[in-house]
Design an enzyme around this catalytic site. Structure first.
Site, PDB file in Angstrom:
ATOM      1  N   ASP A  22      40.128  49.909  47.159  1.00 15.50           N
ATOM      2  CA  ASP A  22      40.240  49.904  48.609  1.00 15.50           C
ATOM      3  C   ASP A  22      40.684  51.311  49.027  1.00 15.50           C
ATOM      4  OD1 ASP A  22      40.608  48.900  51.318  1.00 15.50           O
ATOM      5  OD2 ASP A  22      42.753  48.961  50.877  1.00 15.50           O
ATOM      6  N   ASP A  42      42.537  52.461  52.597  1.00  6.64           N
ATOM      7  CA  ASP A  42      43.801  52.588  53.317  1.00  6.64           C
ATOM      8  C   ASP A  42      44.825  51.591  52.782  1.00  6.64           C
ATOM      9  OD1 ASP A  42      45.657  53.515  55.080  1.00  6.64           O
ATOM     10  OD2 ASP A  42      44.463  53.186  56.869  1.00  6.64           O
TER      11      ASP A  42
END
Length: 237
Positions: A18, A20
């Protein structure tokens, strides 16, 4: 709860990150961003922020301001975020070191994010972090996390077979569930949510951040061995 689980080594064929909350932390910038957007579209920013992390902006807008829910608007909106608030984002501890290890060893990895391409490249440029060869963004899928399609697509783009061992590194409960439903093992990070929220999504391991993850070997078969240290618990059952 203490981060005191003994070190554990696990082997994978590829990794899906991922963005953020996993590689960078742009929380301060995102808060300012959604306050600006909320004022523009007439929606209380606090309402947006309650559910925005780990979800695509277009999915949030579909619920709160359907007339703005277009990829064109979202790409334009998100492109401005690193430009306006580039100094507000920081690296997640351990992210740069881990990515550099993987790149040096030619380990397959990708970023799978709810952000758009302009947002991803903008933040990576701002923080001078490496760009992945493989990228799955908001534009890549019809439905965002927790739908597992994004991670299934990331797996496919790594060119790995269906029986490969793939690790997802995630901080949001929606992303953790997406990774699990895609058939991946998931390492949950406690960076943007409480450990209780992370644990409730049932990742396979929980650590505070990527400073607890390091590459220890790359096998002749192409698999990479990672060591997880200082876990919240050794493994979520």
């Amino acid at each position: 709860m203490a981060y005191e689980a003994p070190p554990e080594t696990v082997t994978f064929h590829g990794l899906l990150f991922d963005m953020d909350g996993t590689i960078i932390d742009s929380t301060a910038a995102v808060v300012k961003h959604w306050h600006t957007i909320g004022s523009e579209i007439g929606v209380d920013p606090e309402v947006i922020l309650q559910t925005s992390h780990g979800r695509r902006s277009i999915d949030i807008l579909k619920l709160l301001a359907p007339e703005k829910a277009t990829l064109e608007y979202v790409r334009q909106m998100e492109a401005l975020l690193p430009q306006k608030y580039g100094d507000e984002a920081v690296e997640i501890p351990g992210a740069r070191a881990l990515l550099q290890q993987l790149i040096a060893a030619d380990v397959p990895w990708a970023i799978v994010t709810s952000g758009t391409e302009p947002l991803v490249h903008g933040w990576l440029n701002a923080l001078k972090l490496p760009h992945p060869e493989h990228l799955v963004t908001a534009e890549s899928v019809e439905n965002g996390k927790p739908d597992p399609t994004c991670y299934k697509l990331g797996w496919s783009r790594l060119g790995l077979p269906a029986d490969a061992e793939v690790l997802v590194l995630e901080d949001s409960p929606a992303g953790i569930r997406a990774g699990k439903d895609a058939g991946c093992k998931v390492l949950g990070l406690v960076t943007s949510h409480t450990w209780e929220q992370v644990a409730a999504a049932e990742p396979d391991w929980i650590v505070q951040d990527l400073s607890s993850v390091k590459m220890v070997a790359r096998g002749e078969d192409g698999r990479v061995t990672l060591q997880f240290s200082d876990g919240l618990i050794q493994k979520v059952q």
